[in-house]
Design a protein around this motif. Sequence first.
Motif, PDB file in Angstrom:
ATOM      1  N   GLN A 128       0.826  -1.210   0.000  1.00 40.07           N
ATOM      2  CA  GLN A 128       0.000   0.000   0.000  1.00 40.07           C
ATOM      3  C   GLN A 128       0.856   1.254   0.000  1.00 40.07           C
ATOM      4  O   GLN A 128       0.534   2.247  -0.663  1.00 40.07           O
ATOM      5  CB  GLN A 128      -0.943  -0.016   1.195  1.00 40.07           C
ATOM      6  N   PRO A 161     -17.890  -1.500  -1.812  1.00 41.76           N
ATOM      7  CA  PRO A 161     -17.950  -2.054  -0.450  1.00 41.76           C
ATOM      8  C   PRO A 161     -19.372  -2.005   0.094  1.00 41.76           C
ATOM      9  O   PRO A 161     -20.118  -1.060  -0.171  1.00 41.76           O
ATOM     10  CB  PRO A 161     -17.024  -1.129   0.354  1.00 41.76           C
ATOM     11  N   GLN A 195     -12.072  -6.120   4.131  1.00 43.80           N
ATOM     12  CA  GLN A 195     -11.166  -5.006   4.402  1.00 43.80           C
ATOM     13  C   GLN A 195     -11.834  -3.643   4.190  1.00 43.80           C
ATOM     14  O   GLN A 195     -11.162  -2.607   4.251  1.00 43.80           O
ATOM     15  CB  GLN A 195      -9.927  -5.097   3.485  1.00 43.80           C
ATOM     16  N   LEU A 209     -11.657  -8.447  -0.134  1.00 40.32           N
ATOM     17  CA  LEU A 209     -11.717  -6.983  -0.208  1.00 40.32           C
ATOM     18  C   LEU A 209     -12.888  -6.443   0.597  1.00 40.32           C
ATOM     19  O   LEU A 209     -12.778  -5.389   1.247  1.00 40.32           O
ATOM     20  CB  LEU A 209     -11.800  -6.532  -1.671  1.00 40.32           C
ATOM     21  N   GLN A 210     -14.019  -7.136   0.562  1.00 38.02           N
ATOM     22  CA  GLN A 210     -15.168  -6.702   1.346  1.00 38.02           C
ATOM     23  C   GLN A 210     -14.834  -6.702   2.834  1.00 38.02           C
ATOM     24  O   GLN A 210     -15.209  -5.785   3.567  1.00 38.02           O
ATOM     25  CB  GLN A 210     -16.370  -7.600   1.074  1.00 38.02           C
ATOM     26  N   GLN A 261     -13.088  -2.670   1.381  1.00 39.17           N
ATOM     27  CA  GLN A 261     -12.769  -2.242   0.027  1.00 39.17           C
ATOM     28  C   GLN A 261     -13.685  -2.960  -0.950  1.00 39.17           C
ATOM     29  O   GLN A 261     -14.539  -3.752  -0.565  1.00 39.17           O
ATOM     30  CB  GLN A 261     -11.308  -2.574  -0.312  1.00 39.17           C
TER      31      GLN A 261
END
Length: 253
Positions: free
Chosen positions: A43, A107, A209, A206-207, A211
Amino acid sequence: MDTTAIQQAAITLASRRLAGQQGPLLAAAQAPATLQDALAIQQAVSALLGNSAGGWKCGMPSDGRLVLAPIYASTISHGDTCHAWVRDGVVRVESELAFVFAEGLPPRAGAYSRDEILAAVSSVHLALELIDSRFDAEPKPPFLQALADGLVNQGLHLGPALPLAAALAAAAMPLRVQQGERDELLDGVHPAGDPLAPLLWLAGYLQQQGQGILPGQAVITGSYAGVIHLQPGEPAALGFGELGQLLVCCQPR
């Protein structure tokens, strides 16, 4: 790792990525010790580059490892030409399928179902992942350092589109590499046995997190035949069984 060490590691890797340089492993004080460290460095590299993620490479997690890295928007190409760093006289690529999301998966509190994810896929393409490391070839970097570096990704080339149903059925296929006098047949097998499975995992991860998959992003889910060496500046044809053929000429960056 503290934020200073993460930033120092990211500066090293971002500088090498921009210059197309390779170098030694990260110093002990900058080396990631956990998955969280490695992803934090990823990141931080993205922030330093100021380059948005045009997609993701992913694979099924195993043995405490996450196969997850951004593909930068400026490194994604289309058409009959791609640009890549040349190492030892060759461009390294991997044959992939790329799932593209025109509107993304934003998200939300609940997880997306398989049907919802499939409905959000706007197109699937024959694709080549462009391979390069920011580390010297020897010694081989530990997994966490490779993860921090983006898992040897240097870009993505998108070829012709194919039907979603054909992509979902492509657990294995013969691959044909033609370039100059070379005409080579390879046995292509998806590493997960299912090209969709890593995408479903990525959407869920990702969800978790907070995101999502953003509009326009492309997701690749695994190489069918490992690294393929192509000669730069010379047209090549890569056949993906009955799915079609990708024509490309890799030019040096």
